[in-house]
Structures are given as C-alpha cells and as structure tokens.
Design a protein around this motif. Structure first.
Motif, PDB file in Angstrom:
ATOM      1  N   ILE A  35       0.881  -1.480  -0.300  1.00  0.00           N
ATOM      2  CA  ILE A  35      -0.228   0.246   0.152  1.00  0.00           C
ATOM      3  C   ILE A  35       1.174   1.126  -0.403  1.00  0.00           C
ATOM      4  O   ILE A  35       0.882   2.011  -0.656  1.00  0.00           O
ATOM      5  CB  ILE A  35      -1.305   0.417   1.229  1.00  0.00           C
ATOM      6  CG1 ILE A  35      -1.598  -1.209   1.232  1.00  0.00           C
ATOM      7  CG2 ILE A  35      -1.672   2.213   1.436  1.00  0.00           C
ATOM      8  CD1 ILE A  35      -2.030  -1.332   2.581  1.00  0.00           C
ATOM      9  N   GLN A  38       2.017   2.702  -3.036  1.00  0.00           N
ATOM     10  CA  GLN A  38       1.013   3.224  -4.330  1.00  0.00           C
ATOM     11  C   GLN A  38       0.709   5.063  -4.121  1.00  0.00           C
ATOM     12  O   GLN A  38       0.873   5.343  -4.438  1.00  0.00           O
ATOM     13  CB  GLN A  38      -0.547   3.255  -4.024  1.00  0.00           C
ATOM     14  CG  GLN A  38      -0.698   1.575  -4.171  1.00  0.00           C
ATOM     15  CD  GLN A  38      -2.511   1.210  -3.296  1.00  0.00           C
ATOM     16  OE1 GLN A  38      -3.074   2.342  -3.486  1.00  0.00           O
ATOM     17  NE2 GLN A  38      -2.406   0.179  -3.715  1.00  0.00           N
ATOM     18  N   LEU A  39       1.528   5.405  -2.862  1.00  0.00           N
ATOM     19  CA  LEU A  39       1.695   6.925  -2.957  1.00  0.00           C
ATOM     20  C   LEU A  39       3.266   6.898  -3.052  1.00  0.00           C
ATOM     21  O   LEU A  39       4.352   6.794  -3.560  1.00  0.00           O
ATOM     22  CB  LEU A  39       2.210   6.720  -0.924  1.00  0.00           C
ATOM     23  CG  LEU A  39       0.921   6.621   0.001  1.00  0.00           C
ATOM     24  CD1 LEU A  39       0.641   6.030   1.173  1.00  0.00           C
ATOM     25  CD2 LEU A  39       0.092   7.467   0.140  1.00  0.00           C
ATOM     26  N   PRO A  40       3.398   8.364  -3.427  1.00  0.00           N
ATOM     27  CA  PRO A  40       4.823   8.640  -3.968  1.00  0.00           C
ATOM     28  C   PRO A  40       5.577   8.740  -2.352  1.00  0.00           C
ATOM     29  O   PRO A  40       6.829   8.947  -3.744  1.00  0.00           O
ATOM     30  CB  PRO A  40       4.336   9.883  -4.460  1.00  0.00           C
ATOM     31  CG  PRO A  40       3.144  10.927  -3.684  1.00  0.00           C
ATOM     32  CD  PRO A  40       2.044   9.364  -3.158  1.00  0.00           C
ATOM     33  N   HIS A  41       5.854   8.868  -1.878  1.00  0.00           N
ATOM     34  CA  HIS A  41       6.830   8.712  -0.774  1.00  0.00           C
ATOM     35  C   HIS A  41       8.063   7.298  -1.495  1.00  0.00           C
ATOM     36  O   HIS A  41       7.590   6.218  -0.946  1.00  0.00           O
ATOM     37  CB  HIS A  41       6.089   8.981   0.895  1.00  0.00           C
ATOM     38  CG  HIS A  41       5.115   9.601   0.652  1.00  0.00           C
ATOM     39  ND1 HIS A  41       3.780   9.525   0.391  1.00  0.00           N
ATOM     40  CD2 HIS A  41       4.874  11.230   1.435  1.00  0.00           C
ATOM     41  CE1 HIS A  41       3.290  10.737   0.992  1.00  0.00           C
ATOM     42  NE2 HIS A  41       4.057  11.383   1.543  1.00  0.00           N
ATOM     43  N   SER A 131      -4.095   0.431   5.905  1.00  0.00           N
ATOM     44  CA  SER A 131      -4.159   1.611   4.703  1.00  0.00           C
ATOM     45  C   SER A 131      -3.612   2.856   5.927  1.00  0.00           C
ATOM     46  O   SER A 131      -2.086   3.929   5.674  1.00  0.00           O
ATOM     47  CB  SER A 131      -5.411   1.892   4.073  1.00  0.00           C
ATOM     48  OG  SER A 131      -5.397   1.691   3.670  1.00  0.00           O
ATOM     49  N   ALA A 134      -0.084   2.350   6.406  1.00  0.00           N
ATOM     50  CA  ALA A 134       1.055   3.231   5.365  1.00  0.00           C
ATOM     51  C   ALA A 134       1.040   4.796   5.807  1.00  0.00           C
ATOM     52  O   ALA A 134       2.240   4.974   5.045  1.00  0.00           O
ATOM     53  CB  ALA A 134       0.294   2.756   3.996  1.00  0.00           C
ATOM     54  N   ALA A 135       0.445   5.233   5.813  1.00  0.00           N
ATOM     55  CA  ALA A 135       0.005   6.857   5.399  1.00  0.00           C
ATOM     56  C   ALA A 135       1.057   6.940   7.334  1.00  0.00           C
ATOM     57  O   ALA A 135       1.528   8.410   6.434  1.00  0.00           O
ATOM     58  CB  ALA A 135      -1.223   7.381   6.148  1.00  0.00           C
ATOM     59  N   THR A 139       3.934   9.520   6.221  1.00  0.00           N
ATOM     60  CA  THR A 139       3.613  10.651   6.584  1.00  0.00           C
ATOM     61  C   THR A 139       3.628  11.399   8.452  1.00  0.00           C
ATOM     62  O   THR A 139       4.290  12.969   8.270  1.00  0.00           O
ATOM     63  CB  THR A 139       2.239  11.287   6.366  1.00  0.00           C
ATOM     64  OG1 THR A 139       1.400  10.667   7.657  1.00  0.00           O
ATOM     65  CG2 THR A 139       1.384  11.493   5.387  1.00  0.00           C
TER      66      THR A 139
END
Ligand code: SF4
Lengths: 421, 166
Positions: A35, A38-41, A131, A134-135, A139
């Motif tokens: 997951i 899927q993030l740009p980080h 999710s 993952a966030a 961040t």
C-alpha cells in the motif's frame, strides 16, 4: 494524546492529528509496504519510529510465508529500520515491552487489534488499519478521535486460583463485546497494586475484545521494578537512560477527571471463568462447564504466554501425565529462556507437553497446532471465534493457563484445585 | 453556502457489518462497484439497494457498524451512492474505515431521535450543522485535515493528491 498532538488540552469527541512515537507492524508489513508503494513517498518519514516483528507464522510454515518474510527483510534493509525483530524473538506486544521500545507515557499505533496491550505500562496504544499504517509510514501522522473514558476500579484480592484472565472474561461477559466501543478503559483502585506485571498485560490486551480503543493503568512500583529488571537485560548499554526517559514521560490520570462510565469490581468476588464457543462474551463460570471433554490444550499468545503463565502450568503438570495433547508456545525468547532456567520447560516436557518456538503459534489458525473438524480446544488465548484456530466446527474455550493445564491432565475442563491425582 | 439536501433511510441500534455487507461475499466481491452496491444492506433492508439514490443518507442509532473490520461494509454504501451515515454512535473500526475510504460519518444523537425514512435533511459541513424541519442540529466538526481526507475519497488518494501538489 494532547502531547502527541501538540495541544494543551483535548476533550472526548475531539479529532486530533497525532504523531505516534512508535508504529507497530508484524508479518503484515509486506502487505502494508505494498500500500505504501502506491504513495509517491519513496522513504519512510521516521524510520526510527517503526517497529517490526516477525511473529505470526514463525518459523515460516510454507514457502509462501518464507517469501513474505523475505520481502519484509528487504523493506527493513532498504528503509534502514533498526527496530526489527527476527523470527523466534517473540510476539510483537511482548517483545516491544521487553525491549523498552515503548514505555510509560509514550504513544503507539499498531497494525494489530491487540495493540491496546501497552496500556499496562501506562502507554497510550491503539490498533489501526493497514492503509493507516502506510499513511503514517509516509507522513508520520494520523488523525484520531479522543475517546471517552470508562473507569474500572479494582479493590480487594483474588481468591487462590483466580487470575486476571478470569477477571477479564468475567468483565467481557458482563459488559459484552461492545461494552467499551471507542472508549479508553482505565484501571485503578487499590486492587491494582497486588497484580503482577505479567498478569496486568492480560487486562489491557483483552480490552480489544470489549471494543476499546485503548486501555491503561498508571505506572506504579511494580511497573518500575519490572522495567528496571527487564531493560537491564535487554539494553545493558542504555537501561539507566531509558528508565529515566520513561520516568520523565509517565502520565497519571487528571484528578477530578470526567468518566463516562464507572464500574467497581471486588477481586475477591471473581471466580474462575471460561469463554465458550464461539464468542469471547459467551461466558460461563468454570464450575458450570467443568465436565466438558477437551481434545487439546494451548498455552501461549500475547495474552497468556509469559513466564508466570508457564510457571502456573508447570506447577500443575509436575509429576503428572497429561491425558490430552498440550501445546506450549512461550510469548518471547526471554520467557522461554527464563522458563527453561526455572525448570518449567522440563516439567512440561516430562508430563508430555510439546514446546513450540516463540511466536503466535496456532492462535490465528496458521500453524503449530491448528484444529481438526469437531476438535475441542481449551486455550489461554484471547479469541475463540468460529474458525479462529482452524476448522470452523472446532470449538475453542478460553481460560487461564492453569485451567488449560489442569484440563489436559483430566481430559475435561476442570479447575486445578479439583484435580484428584 | 455549502448546504446540501438529502433523503433519509432510518435504521436502529447495533447494525453490524454482517447485515451491512454479508460475510459470504467478502472474498468474492472486493472492488466491483456495481456488485458492492447490489448487496448493500442486503440482510437489513432488502428494499434499500434498488431504491437508494445518489446523495441519500443513512440515519441510525447506537453502535453502527460493529463486528468485522471488512472495508466492504463502507465501500458498498459509497457504491450505492450514500452521501453520509449519521448515527448516535459508531463502532470504532467502522468509523475509521469510513473516513479513510471517503465516506462522511456524523455523530448526532439529537437528529437521529427526530427523523424517519423518507424525511429530507440538509447538511452544512462548513458550519458543522444539519437542518431538519426548521431546526438546526450541531455536530462535532471534522477538523480540516480529516475533512480533506473525506473530500479526497480516502486516505490513500488524499496523500497522493497532496504529494502531487508539492
Ligand atoms: S498471539 Fe494471537 S492475538 Fe496475539 S498478536 Fe499473535 S495472533 Fe494476535
């Protein structure tokens, strides 16, 4: 929560953005990494805040599980995650306490529903979804709603042969599995002081089964002694500093705090209890189901796989032969080592028990003792949902480790005090 | 002016995730929107899936969404066009799944006590108020960041959009 969200005060119902100091994940870390990708980080924002243990299927029972572990190791290497605990060290919730990764006054969010566990050390800790983990990896932050508080005041002392497992099962039976939804459960009262460290974690761990967001108790002399003795072993290089850090962080309830609900429990009134199939709140006194035949027993898990639990089981089986299979899986390598030093492992093996390597074992039906159709298991774990340990028509009774051991001696549910031979 | 108008579907207390989205479909229907919508509230209100219209809201009692953590119990309502769930209280994991999947959830027992299926209410998110039959009902506002997550359609799309801006 006010501290983690950099506010002066927060009140129930407020939604705040917090920066957890520790973010826990385990064998699910590869799924979370998918997951995250899927993030740009590209990089985890605070790799030093992650804690990853391999514990749910260890050592890997299939090639698929082995590949999952290999992917996690690769992620850990790429992202430079120092708090990584290999196969065999133990179950996440036990290991993070023993290693001093978390302690009084700290905040933890974990991709595991029993993340309520750490409240026994006076930490704020709650379970969240994949999710969301993952966030946070990306961040460092996540939103949370400030919970109302349910106060559970404990007074008095247990009768001999009664444990915090019986207390927890009895509470969940009385208040039901949604009795504390979204609430913080706070334990206090003069009954807390008499509870051993190992037995305290049972309470906060299993509040997840009452719907709680988190559970906690204020650190006291028992907590500090446990931390001091444990950290001296796991972090000889910085145990004094770490303990000092925890002392500076420790939080205590506001005097005059508002409680949404208040329950009082006299420990001397609690009797040995059992959760019957297939819900944790399907509760009976042990005396009402004591003739139920069992096929197999399981002692372990983040709820009841610690040294004290292994000691209780060893004491009962010492010099006896088990009539039923008994699977014993210590919650951590430290618990296994201490139990071996104390002779408990020898007692268990002599009586006919099987010892598994530290981890979750069959708790969620993956390996090391899953159940066949129709089998009846008496377990020291925290969940007895249909299918949890294998076949959907197997039955799971939840009880204290001593009751599990005694039942494997007798062949049916029984309190140790009633064993004749 | 951000008032929006919505038709109500009213339900009771302790509606669990099994009746919101039956367990028997959880491993066969995961992302197919039409299928998710077709089974929404199947074991609670068989009339819902065929009659629900985009923009409708669900109004319910205590402990909406208790039980399993399955995300389909949120996604099926979004697929059916549900704009918001307004309840006296929510089960914890449902509440989080809702926001992180982009479904608006509002806690407001006062309004729940007044409305019935077929009524119309208005929601003013900026003012954190709802309006029904000439009366205003306040609810705890979502902080800016949480509201942005709902508006973006969930936490993963939200973070992607945010990264694109930078
Ligand atoms: S021992 Fe069981 S309940 Fe505890 S973390 Fe492992 S699988 Fe979950």
């Amino acid at each position: 929560m006010a501290r983690a969200s950099q506010r002066n005060r927060v009140k129930p119902g407020d939604i705040v953005v917090i920066e957890p100091e520790i973010v826990l994940s385990h064998d699910n870390s590869a799924a979370i990494a998918a997951i995250f990708q899927q993030l740009p980080h590209d990089r985890v924002k605070y790799p030093e805040r992650l804690a990853i243990t391999l514990d749910h299927a260890v050592p890997p029972p299939t090639a698929k599980h082995a590949r999952n572990h290999a992917r996690i190791r690769e992620f850990v290497r790429q992202q430079g995650i120092a708090n990584f605990f290999e196969v065999g060290r133990g179950i996440c919730h036990q290991v993070l306490c023993e290693e001093g990764i978390i302690g009084p006054g700290m905040t933890l969010l974990g991709a595991d529903s029993h993340s309520t566990h750490y409240g026994w050390l006076g930490a704020f800790s709650a379970g969240i979804g994949r999710s969301e983990v993952a966030a946070i990896w990306a961040t460092g932050q996540l939103w949370l709603r400030v919970p109302e508080t349910m106060r559970i005041e404990l007074t008095g002392k247990f009768e001999t042969g009664v444990t915090t497992k019986d207390l927890t099962i009895s509470m969940i039976g009385r208040l039901s599995s949604d009795g504390a939804t979204y609430m913080a459960v706070e334990f206090d009262g003069d009954g807390v002081a008499g509870l051993s460290p190992d037995s305290r974690a049972v309470l906060t761990n299993m509040m997840a089964e009452m719907g709680a967001k988190n559970a906690c108790m204020a650190p006291d002399e028992v907590t500090w002694r446990w931390l001091s003795e444990t950290l001296r072993r796991t972090r000889p290089e910085d145990h004094v500093d770490r303990l000092g850090f925890f002392r500076g962080r420790a939080l205590f309830p506001d005097s005059g705090a508002d409680y949404a609900l208040h329950h009082h429990i006299d420990l001397s009134e609690i009797e040995p209890m059992v959760s019957c199939p297939h819900n944790v709140d399907n509760v009976q006194p042990l005396s009402a189901v004591a003739t139920r035949a069992v096929d197999v027993g399981f002692i372990g898990t983040c709820t009841n796989g610690r040294l004290e639990d292994l000691a209780a089981a060893a004491k009962i089986v010492r010099g006896r032969r088990l009539r039923r299979r008994l699977i014993v899986i210590p919650a951590s390598s430290m618990a296994l080592r201490d139990a071996a030093d104390a002779g408990y492992i020898a007692d268990l093996i002599e009586a006919g028990a099987t010892i598994g390597s530290p981890g979750c074992g069959p708790c969620m039906g993956v390996h090391q003792g899953v159940l066949a159709p129709g089998e009846v298991c008496v377990s020291s774990a925290n969940r007895n949902f249909r299918g949890r340990m294998g076949e959907p028509d197997a039955e799971i009774y939840l009880a204290s480790p001593a009751v599990v051991a005694a039942s494997c001696v007798a062949g049916h549910l029984i309190h140790p005090a009633d064993l004749s031979i | 002016m951000t008032r929006t108008r919505h038709r109500v579907w009213k339900y009771g207390d302790n509606v669990n995730t099994d009746v919101i989205f039956p367990g028997k479909y959880t491993y066969t229907i995961e992302t197919d929107t039409a299928q998710l919508a077709r089974h929404a509230l199947e074991d609670l209100d068989p009339s819902f899936a065929s009659a629900a219209q985009r923009g409708d809201v669900i109004v319910a009692g205590r402990n909406w969404g208790n039980g399993s953590s399955r995300e389909q119990a949120v996604k099926c309502l979004i697929a059916a066009g549900v704009h918001a769930v307004i309840a006296s209280s929510f089960a914890r994991i449902y509440y989080r799944n809702a926001i992180n999947s982009g479904l608006l959830v509002i806690t407001c027992p006062e309004l729940v006590a007044q409305v019935e299926t077929g009524d119309e209410i208005e929601i003013d998110l900026d003012a954190a108020q709802m309006h029904y039959s000439g009366r205003a009902y306040s609810f705890p506002p979502l902080p800016e960041q949480v509201r942005e997550i709902v508006d973006a359609g969930g936490i993963i799309p939200y973070l992607r959009a945010k990264a694109r801006e930078q």
